[in-house]
Design a protein around this motif. Structure first.
Motif, PDB file in Angstrom:
ATOM      1  N   ASP A   1       0.994  -1.087   0.121  1.00  0.00           N
ATOM      2  CA  ASP A   1      -0.166   0.136  -0.124  1.00  0.00           C
ATOM      3  C   ASP A   1       0.617   1.404  -0.271  1.00  0.00           C
ATOM      4  O   ASP A   1       0.834   2.419  -0.893  1.00  0.00           O
ATOM      5  CB  ASP A   1      -1.154  -0.147   1.857  1.00  0.00           C
ATOM      6  CG  ASP A   1      -2.258  -1.072   0.968  1.00  0.00           C
ATOM      7  OD1 ASP A   1      -2.537  -1.166   0.053  1.00  0.00           O
ATOM      8  OD2 ASP A   1      -3.086  -1.110   2.094  1.00  0.00           O
ATOM      9  N   ARG A   2       1.811   0.821   0.665  1.00  0.00           N
ATOM     10  CA  ARG A   2       3.070   2.068   0.753  1.00  0.00           C
ATOM     11  C   ARG A   2       3.455   2.756  -0.649  1.00  0.00           C
ATOM     12  O   ARG A   2       3.981   4.156  -1.246  1.00  0.00           O
ATOM     13  CB  ARG A   2       3.945   2.048   1.177  1.00  0.00           C
ATOM     14  CG  ARG A   2       5.151   3.118   2.606  1.00  0.00           C
ATOM     15  CD  ARG A   2       5.879   2.639   3.099  1.00  0.00           C
ATOM     16  NE  ARG A   2       6.788   3.952   3.146  1.00  0.00           N
ATOM     17  CZ  ARG A   2       8.338   3.968   3.099  1.00  0.00           C
ATOM     18  NH1 ARG A   2       8.426   3.165   4.891  1.00  0.00           N
ATOM     19  NH2 ARG A   2       9.160   4.797   4.050  1.00  0.00           N
ATOM     20  N   PHE A   4       2.144   2.378  -3.237  1.00  0.00           N
ATOM     21  CA  PHE A   4       1.194   2.597  -4.308  1.00  0.00           C
ATOM     22  C   PHE A   4       0.489   4.363  -4.019  1.00  0.00           C
ATOM     23  O   PHE A   4       0.516   5.435  -4.748  1.00  0.00           O
ATOM     24  CB  PHE A   4      -0.548   2.706  -4.125  1.00  0.00           C
ATOM     25  CG  PHE A   4      -0.598   0.843  -4.554  1.00  0.00           C
ATOM     26  CD1 PHE A   4      -0.121   0.457  -6.001  1.00  0.00           C
ATOM     27  CD2 PHE A   4      -0.445  -0.241  -3.533  1.00  0.00           C
ATOM     28  CE1 PHE A   4      -0.138  -1.078  -6.637  1.00  0.00           C
ATOM     29  CE2 PHE A   4      -0.553  -1.434  -4.150  1.00  0.00           C
ATOM     30  CZ  PHE A   4      -0.102  -1.841  -5.728  1.00  0.00           C
ATOM     31  N   ALA A   5       1.162   4.527  -2.632  1.00  0.00           N
ATOM     32  CA  ALA A   5       0.826   6.360  -1.896  1.00  0.00           C
ATOM     33  C   ALA A   5       1.953   6.815  -2.243  1.00  0.00           C
ATOM     34  O   ALA A   5       1.833   7.921  -2.449  1.00  0.00           O
ATOM     35  CB  ALA A   5       0.556   6.172  -0.527  1.00  0.00           C
ATOM     36  N   PRO A   8       4.380   5.864  -6.933  1.00  0.00           N
ATOM     37  CA  PRO A   8       2.871   5.611  -8.497  1.00  0.00           C
ATOM     38  C   PRO A   8       3.757   5.436  -9.415  1.00  0.00           C
ATOM     39  O   PRO A   8       2.956   5.994  -9.974  1.00  0.00           O
ATOM     40  CB  PRO A   8       1.800   6.012  -8.007  1.00  0.00           C
ATOM     41  CG  PRO A   8       2.303   7.281  -7.716  1.00  0.00           C
ATOM     42  CD  PRO A   8       3.759   7.447  -6.809  1.00  0.00           C
ATOM     43  N   TYR A  17      -0.485  -4.303  -8.230  1.00  0.00           N
ATOM     44  CA  TYR A  17      -1.555  -4.740  -7.647  1.00  0.00           C
ATOM     45  C   TYR A  17      -1.140  -6.007  -8.385  1.00  0.00           C
ATOM     46  O   TYR A  17      -1.707  -6.540  -7.522  1.00  0.00           O
ATOM     47  CB  TYR A  17      -2.127  -4.441  -8.992  1.00  0.00           C
ATOM     48  CG  TYR A  17      -2.638  -2.714  -8.510  1.00  0.00           C
ATOM     49  CD1 TYR A  17      -2.968  -2.066  -7.053  1.00  0.00           C
ATOM     50  CD2 TYR A  17      -2.522  -1.345  -9.108  1.00  0.00           C
ATOM     51  CE1 TYR A  17      -3.228  -0.677  -6.657  1.00  0.00           C
ATOM     52  CE2 TYR A  17      -3.064   0.088  -9.529  1.00  0.00           C
ATOM     53  CZ  TYR A  17      -3.406  -0.427  -8.272  1.00  0.00           C
ATOM     54  OH  TYR A  17      -3.632   1.088  -7.473  1.00  0.00           O
ATOM     55  N   LYS A  20       0.111  -7.858  -5.472  1.00  0.00           N
ATOM     56  CA  LYS A  20      -0.454  -7.785  -4.110  1.00  0.00           C
ATOM     57  C   LYS A  20      -1.975  -8.643  -4.380  1.00  0.00           C
ATOM     58  O   LYS A  20      -1.863  -9.233  -3.027  1.00  0.00           O
ATOM     59  CB  LYS A  20      -0.946  -6.093  -4.133  1.00  0.00           C
ATOM     60  CG  LYS A  20      -1.686  -5.926  -2.669  1.00  0.00           C
ATOM     61  CD  LYS A  20      -2.379  -4.467  -2.262  1.00  0.00           C
ATOM     62  CE  LYS A  20      -3.062  -4.376  -1.013  1.00  0.00           C
ATOM     63  NZ  LYS A  20      -3.621  -3.452  -1.007  1.00  0.00           N
ATOM     64  N   ALA A  32     -10.827  -9.408  -1.884  1.00  0.00           N
ATOM     65  CA  ALA A  32      -9.943  -8.294  -2.133  1.00  0.00           C
ATOM     66  C   ALA A  32      -8.930  -8.497  -2.432  1.00  0.00           C
ATOM     67  O   ALA A  32      -8.334  -7.484  -3.636  1.00  0.00           O
ATOM     68  CB  ALA A  32      -8.466  -8.056  -0.815  1.00  0.00           C
ATOM     69  N   GLU A  35     -10.378  -7.230  -6.120  1.00  0.00           N
ATOM     70  CA  GLU A  35     -10.406  -5.975  -6.290  1.00  0.00           C
ATOM     71  C   GLU A  35      -8.765  -5.912  -6.998  1.00  0.00           C
ATOM     72  O   GLU A  35      -8.769  -4.571  -8.455  1.00  0.00           O
ATOM     73  CB  GLU A  35     -11.060  -5.358  -5.323  1.00  0.00           C
ATOM     74  CG  GLU A  35     -11.773  -5.444  -4.930  1.00  0.00           C
ATOM     75  CD  GLU A  35     -12.931  -5.103  -5.986  1.00  0.00           C
ATOM     76  OE1 GLU A  35     -12.970  -3.979  -6.699  1.00  0.00           O
ATOM     77  OE2 GLU A  35     -14.055  -5.728  -6.384  1.00  0.00           O
ATOM     78  N   GLU A  36      -7.468  -6.309  -6.555  1.00  0.00           N
ATOM     79  CA  GLU A  36      -6.158  -5.985  -7.462  1.00  0.00           C
ATOM     80  C   GLU A  36      -6.432  -6.444  -8.253  1.00  0.00           C
ATOM     81  O   GLU A  36      -5.223  -5.737  -8.921  1.00  0.00           O
ATOM     82  CB  GLU A  36      -4.849  -6.327  -6.018  1.00  0.00           C
ATOM     83  CG  GLU A  36      -5.296  -5.901  -4.673  1.00  0.00           C
ATOM     84  CD  GLU A  36      -5.360  -4.492  -4.131  1.00  0.00           C
ATOM     85  OE1 GLU A  36      -4.689  -3.628  -5.065  1.00  0.00           O
ATOM     86  OE2 GLU A  36      -5.853  -3.625  -3.892  1.00  0.00           O
ATOM     87  N   SER A  39      -7.541  -3.466 -10.551  1.00  0.00           N
ATOM     88  CA  SER A  39      -6.750  -2.537 -10.636  1.00  0.00           C
ATOM     89  C   SER A  39      -5.420  -3.161 -11.473  1.00  0.00           C
ATOM     90  O   SER A  39      -5.120  -1.646 -11.988  1.00  0.00           O
ATOM     91  CB  SER A  39      -6.292  -2.504  -9.163  1.00  0.00           C
ATOM     92  OG  SER A  39      -7.434  -1.748  -8.457  1.00  0.00           O
TER      93      SER A  39
END
Length: 80
Positions: A1-2, A4-5, A8, A17, A20, A32, A35-36, A39
Motif C-alpha cells: 500500500d505504501r 501505491f501511495a 506510483p 497490483y 499484491k 480483496a 479488486e487488486e 486494478s
C-alpha cells in the motif's frame, strides 16, 4: 500500500497490483485479491506498454474457486 501511495510509477503499478493480488490469494483474502487484479488490469488499459499475468491469474482464481458470477467478466477479459 505504501508503494501505491508514495511511488506510483505508472510502469510499475500493474505489476504491483498483480503481486499484491497474488499475496492476498495466498492469505485467503479472495475478495480483496479480485479488486487488486481488477486494478492491475485497469492500469494495463491506461498504460498500454505494460503487460502482466493478471488476466491469467484472475481467470485461474475465478475458475479454481468456482466463482460463477465472475465467468462473464473473465470471458470478456479473455476477448480483450
Amino acid at each position: 500500500d505504501r508503494l501505491f501511495a508514495e511511488y506510483p510509477d505508472q510502469l510499475q503499478l500493474a505489476a504491483a497490483y498483480s503481486q499484491k493480488a497474488n499475496s492476498l490469494v495466498s492469505m485467503g483474502r479472495i475478495e480483496a485479491a479480485i479488486e487488486e487484479y481488477r486494478s492491475a488490469l485497469q492500469s494495463e488499459r491506461e498504460f498500454r506498454g505494460v503487460r502482466t499475468n493478471a488476466w491469467l491469474d484472475f481467470g485461474y482464481l475465478v475458475v479454481e474457486r468456482g466463482l460463477t458470477d465472475l465467468y462473464g467478466e473473465v470471458s470478456r477479459l479473455l476477448i480483450e
